[in-house]
Scaffold this active site. Structure first.
Site, PDB file in Angstrom:
ATOM      1  N   LYS A 140       0.832  -1.212   0.000  1.00  0.00           N
ATOM      2  CA  LYS A 140       0.000   0.000   0.000  1.00  0.00           C
ATOM      3  C   LYS A 140       0.866   1.261   0.000  1.00  0.00           C
ATOM      4  CE  LYS A 140      -2.196  -1.290   3.763  1.00  0.00           C
ATOM      5  NZ  LYS A 140      -1.566  -2.622   3.999  1.00  0.00           N
ATOM      6  N   ARG A 199     -10.015   0.059   8.412  1.00  0.00           N
ATOM      7  CA  ARG A 199      -9.633  -1.334   8.659  1.00  0.00           C
ATOM      8  C   ARG A 199     -10.728  -2.103   9.380  1.00  0.00           C
ATOM      9  NH1 ARG A 199      -3.604  -0.250   8.615  1.00  0.00           N
ATOM     10  NH2 ARG A 199      -2.572  -2.251   8.824  1.00  0.00           N
ATOM     11  N   ARG A 213      11.424  -5.370   5.109  1.00  0.00           N
ATOM     12  CA  ARG A 213      11.072  -3.961   4.841  1.00  0.00           C
ATOM     13  C   ARG A 213      11.955  -2.986   5.612  1.00  0.00           C
ATOM     14  NH1 ARG A 213       4.963  -2.126   5.386  1.00  0.00           N
ATOM     15  NH2 ARG A 213       5.046  -3.266   7.343  1.00  0.00           N
ATOM     16  N   ARG A 253      10.818  -0.961  11.231  1.00  0.00           N
ATOM     17  CA  ARG A 253       9.746  -0.843  12.210  1.00  0.00           C
ATOM     18  C   ARG A 253       9.854  -1.926  13.282  1.00  0.00           C
ATOM     19  NH1 ARG A 253       4.367  -0.409   8.632  1.00  0.00           N
ATOM     20  NH2 ARG A 253       3.609  -1.631  10.396  1.00  0.00           N
ATOM     21  N   ARG A 313      -0.987  -9.708  12.977  1.00  0.00           N
ATOM     22  CA  ARG A 313      -1.494  -8.686  12.051  1.00  0.00           C
ATOM     23  C   ARG A 313      -2.317  -9.328  10.935  1.00  0.00           C
ATOM     24  NH1 ARG A 313       4.135  -5.865  11.227  1.00  0.00           N
ATOM     25  NH2 ARG A 313       3.176  -4.651   9.553  1.00  0.00           N
TER      26      ARG A 313
HETATM   27  P1  ADP Z   1       2.049  -1.938   3.172  1.00  0.00           P
HETATM   28  O1  ADP Z   1       2.046  -0.432   3.169  1.00  0.00           O
HETATM   29  O2  ADP Z   1       0.850  -2.515   2.490  1.00  0.00           O
HETATM   30  O3  ADP Z   1       2.275  -2.518   4.527  1.00  0.00           O
HETATM   31  P2  ADP Z   1       4.662  -1.672   1.833  1.00  0.00           P
HETATM   32  O4  ADP Z   1       4.416  -0.803   0.660  1.00  0.00           O
HETATM   33  O5  ADP Z   1       5.342  -1.098   3.005  1.00  0.00           O
HETATM   34  O6  ADP Z   1       3.280  -2.397   2.273  1.00  0.00           O
HETATM   35  O7  ADP Z   1       5.471  -2.965   1.314  1.00  0.00           O
HETATM   36  C1  ADP Z   1       5.906  -3.989   2.206  1.00  0.00           C
HETATM   37  C2  ADP Z   1       7.296  -4.467   1.772  1.00  0.00           C
HETATM   38  O8  ADP Z   1       7.187  -5.197   0.541  1.00  0.00           O
HETATM   39  C3  ADP Z   1       8.299  -3.356   1.495  1.00  0.00           C
HETATM   40  O9  ADP Z   1       9.569  -3.778   1.922  1.00  0.00           O
HETATM   41  C4  ADP Z   1       8.244  -3.154  -0.022  1.00  0.00           C
HETATM   42  O10 ADP Z   1       9.491  -2.707  -0.549  1.00  0.00           O
HETATM   43  C5  ADP Z   1       7.933  -4.568  -0.501  1.00  0.00           C
HETATM   44  N1  ADP Z   1       7.056  -4.598  -1.693  1.00  0.00           N
HETATM   45  C6  ADP Z   1       6.040  -3.770  -1.994  1.00  0.00           C
HETATM   46  N2  ADP Z   1       5.438  -4.120  -3.160  1.00  0.00           N
HETATM   47  C7  ADP Z   1       6.117  -5.223  -3.596  1.00  0.00           C
HETATM   48  C8  ADP Z   1       5.987  -6.074  -4.759  1.00  0.00           C
HETATM   49  N3  ADP Z   1       5.030  -5.849  -5.687  1.00  0.00           N
HETATM   50  N4  ADP Z   1       6.846  -7.109  -4.879  1.00  0.00           N
HETATM   51  C9  ADP Z   1       7.810  -7.326  -3.934  1.00  0.00           C
HETATM   52  N5  ADP Z   1       7.970  -6.572  -2.837  1.00  0.00           N
HETATM   53  C10 ADP Z   1       7.142  -5.529  -2.660  1.00  0.00           C
HETATM   54  P1  ADP Z   2       0.863  -2.418   7.769  1.00  0.00           P
HETATM   55  O1  ADP Z   2       2.193  -2.401   7.168  1.00  0.00           O
HETATM   56  O2  ADP Z   2       0.592  -3.588   8.661  1.00  0.00           O
HETATM   57  O3  ADP Z   2      -0.266  -2.184   6.816  1.00  0.00           O
HETATM   58  P2  ADP Z   2       0.377   0.109   9.215  1.00  0.00           P
HETATM   59  O4  ADP Z   2       1.550   0.996   9.252  1.00  0.00           O
HETATM   60  O5  ADP Z   2      -0.758   0.467   8.351  1.00  0.00           O
HETATM   61  O6  ADP Z   2       0.941  -1.316   8.891  1.00  0.00           O
HETATM   62  O7  ADP Z   2      -0.169  -0.100  10.683  1.00  0.00           O
HETATM   63  C1  ADP Z   2       0.678  -0.448  11.757  1.00  0.00           C
HETATM   64  C2  ADP Z   2      -0.159  -0.697  13.011  1.00  0.00           C
HETATM   65  O8  ADP Z   2      -0.865   0.507  13.360  1.00  0.00           O
HETATM   66  C3  ADP Z   2      -1.248  -1.749  12.859  1.00  0.00           C
HETATM   67  O9  ADP Z   2      -0.773  -3.067  13.128  1.00  0.00           O
HETATM   68  C4  ADP Z   2      -2.266  -1.285  13.912  1.00  0.00           C
HETATM   69  O10 ADP Z   2      -1.846  -1.633  15.210  1.00  0.00           O
HETATM   70  C5  ADP Z   2      -2.187   0.221  13.799  1.00  0.00           C
HETATM   71  N1  ADP Z   2      -3.139   0.784  12.802  1.00  0.00           N
HETATM   72  C6  ADP Z   2      -2.840   1.452  11.660  1.00  0.00           C
HETATM   73  N2  ADP Z   2      -3.951   1.836  11.011  1.00  0.00           N
HETATM   74  C7  ADP Z   2      -4.996   1.383  11.762  1.00  0.00           C
HETATM   75  C8  ADP Z   2      -6.415   1.439  11.612  1.00  0.00           C
HETATM   76  N3  ADP Z   2      -6.998   2.038  10.561  1.00  0.00           N
HETATM   77  N4  ADP Z   2      -7.168   0.857  12.571  1.00  0.00           N
HETATM   78  C9  ADP Z   2      -6.603   0.251  13.647  1.00  0.00           C
HETATM   79  N5  ADP Z   2      -5.284   0.147  13.838  1.00  0.00           N
HETATM   80  C10 ADP Z   2      -4.472   0.714  12.912  1.00  0.00           C
END
Ligand code: ADP
Ligand code: ADP
Ligand code: ZN
Length: 215
Positions: free
Chosen positions: A14, A89, A123, A157, A168
């Site tokens: 995302k 969420r 990541r 993180r 999660r």
């Molecule tokens: P989210 O915001 O949904 O938690 P991130 O954008 O932080 O996800 O991506 C999670 C990890 O996966 C990061 O280390 C990112 O570089 C990697 N990643 C994201 N998209 C891809 C993809 N299409 N293929 C492989 N790795 C990816």
């Molecule tokens: P991810 O890479 O898992 O998508 P985020 O950075 O979006 O991680 O979220 C990290 C943590 O912050 C989640 O595991 C949760 O504890 C909290 N969090 C983030 N967004 C929300 C939401 N919309 N509702 C509830 N908890 C949230």
């Protein structure tokens, strides 16, 4: 104007795709995860309240999150809509969002569970500009230097470890995934295959958007 929701399990991409969609639409990214981590590092009471939930890989209570989003969407830069990353969420969050903001589309990045652990455990990101990297899938060109802004020193993180990932994912399937049906019933849900190269996923997302907008 309306907002776009980026949807998907933790580690789906995302944040990565938000950068691509932001560049195309100009909408500012609003990540509840980033906002909570900022609150935590500032030591605010909101951050303190959220801390134990985040560390355990559980969702932070709806009341906290909804308050946070309500305030954020009142800011000037949100007046033309935002790109929501990690919100809503839960159904309660989606209902609250409906009251305060129009949703143009929910873009879902679909990635199977078995891919998630590797993505999350590799990541890292730039503390200055937020660019997201991965040890094997998307590394920085020079170790520890951001390709995007040249900042030295990447960060990881605290919750990006194997133990937390399984909680999660559990939270995602039980509390968040039901939103797929909820938004489908409202004609707003569009899914793309997120288990492909970052660029290909980005192209698919932009295609969905342009088709939707009749461009
Ligand atoms: P989210 O915001 O949904 O938690 P991130 O954008 O932080 O996800 O991506 C999670 C990890 O996966 C990061 O280390 C990112 O570089 C990697 N990643 C994201 N998209 C891809 C993809 N299409 N293929 C492989 N790795 C990816
Ligand atoms: P991810 O890479 O898992 O998508 P985020 O950075 O979006 O991680 O979220 C990290 C943590 O912050 C989640 O595991 C949760 O504890 C909290 N969090 C983030 N967004 C929300 C939401 N919309 N509702 C509830 N908890 C949230
Ligand atoms: Zn950077």
């Amino acid at each position: 104007m309306a907002s776009i929701v980026l949807f998907g399990p933790p580690g789906a991409g995302k944040g990565t795709q938000a950068a691509i969609i932001m560049a195309e639409t100009g909408l500012p990214q609003v990540s509840t995860g980033d906002m909570l981590r900022a609150a935590l590092s500032q030591g605010s009471s909101l951050g303190m309240e959220a801390k134990s939930f985040m560390e355990a890989g559980k969702l932070v209570p709806d009341s906290i999150i909804i308050g946070l989003i309500e305030n954020r969407l009142k800011e000037n830069d949100a007046s033309n809509g935002v790109l929501l990353d990690g919100f809503p969420r839960t159904i309660a969050q989606a209902e609250a969002l409906m009251e305060i903001e129009e949703v143009e589309v929910v873009l879902s990045i679909e990635v199977p569970d078995e891919r998630i652990i590797k993505r999350i455990c590799g990541r890292y990101s730039c503390p200055q500009c937020g660019a997201v990297y991965h040890d094997s899938f998307n590394p920085t060109t020079s170790e520890d230097i951001c390709d995007n802004c040249s900042h030295h020193g990447m960060k990881r993180r605290a919750d990006d470890n194997e133990e937390t990932v399984s909680s999660r994912l559990k939270a995602y399937h039980s509390q968040t995934r039901p939103l797929a049906d909820w938004y489908s019933q409202r004609g707003l849900f569009q899914a793309v295959d997120g288990d492909r190269d970052i660029e290909l996923v980005g192209q698919s997302l932009l295609k969905v958007l342009s088709e939707l907008r009749g461009e």
